[in-house]
Design an enzyme around this catalytic site. Structure first.
Site, PDB file in Angstrom:
ATOM      1  N   HIS A  37       0.768  -1.247   0.000  1.00  0.00           N
ATOM      2  CA  HIS A  37       0.000   0.000   0.000  1.00  0.00           C
ATOM      3  C   HIS A  37       0.797   1.294   0.000  1.00  0.00           C
ATOM      4  O   HIS A  37       0.190   2.361   0.034  1.00  0.00           O
ATOM      5  CB  HIS A  37      -0.943   0.017   1.209  1.00  0.00           C
ATOM      6  N   HIS A 138      -2.704  -3.021   8.260  1.00  0.00           N
ATOM      7  CA  HIS A 138      -3.806  -3.360   7.360  1.00  0.00           C
ATOM      8  C   HIS A 138      -4.441  -2.073   6.852  1.00  0.00           C
ATOM      9  O   HIS A 138      -4.758  -1.181   7.631  1.00  0.00           O
ATOM     10  CB  HIS A 138      -4.857  -4.201   8.099  1.00  0.00           C
TER      11      HIS A 138
END
Length: 149
Positions: A37, A138
């Site tokens: 990410h 996450h």
């Protein structure tokens, strides 16, 4: 006297090289988060960017349906895990107080197997992440910043 300290020094030095398993696991989850990410300096932020980055980050076997890349610096993302740039959101998440430049890559096309084609959407969003031991582990979502009325 020197001989008596030798074994203690050896044990101390060897102890410095041993990382507790929990710290190693936390670090690996953070590194996995960064791989999936984080992209500090994106090029283009268009469909070609998504196709290149998804392949480069090994997210194409099978083709990952949706993935978001957060741009900027790691410190700002880490700060979301603290009150410095984040606040509680839902049960186990944190939402950023400031917005980040993000690029979301959405898989388009039939087959879940390469070659993968992606459609890019870029913009400024607040990010929602899960943290462990002060590190992001996450990515949950990105949301438009809500303006005060």
């Amino acid at each position: 006297m020197v001989m008596g300290l030798g074994p203690l020094v050896l044990i101390f030095v060897l102890g410095l090289g041993v990382t507790p398993p929990t710290l190693a696991q936390d670090d690996s989850r953070y590194k996995h988060f960064l791989t999936q990410h984080y992209d500090a300096k994106p090029f283009g932020r268009n469909d070609r960017y998504c196709e290149t980055m998804m392949k480069r980050r090994d997210l194409t076997s099978p083709c990952k349906d949706t993935n978001t890349f957060v741009h900027g610096n790691k410190g700002s993302i880490k700060d979301v895990c603290e009150d410095k740039n984040g606040k509680p959101y839902g049960k186990n998440f944190r939402i950023s107080k400031s917005s980040f430049q993000v690029t979301t890559c959405k898989h388009v096309g039939g087959s879940p197997w390469p070659p993968c084609r992606y459609r890019a959407t870029s913009g400024s969003r607040n990010i929602v992440i899960a943290c462990e031991n002060g590190l992001p582990v996450h990515f949950d979502e990105s949301v438009f910043q809500q303006k005060a009325h």
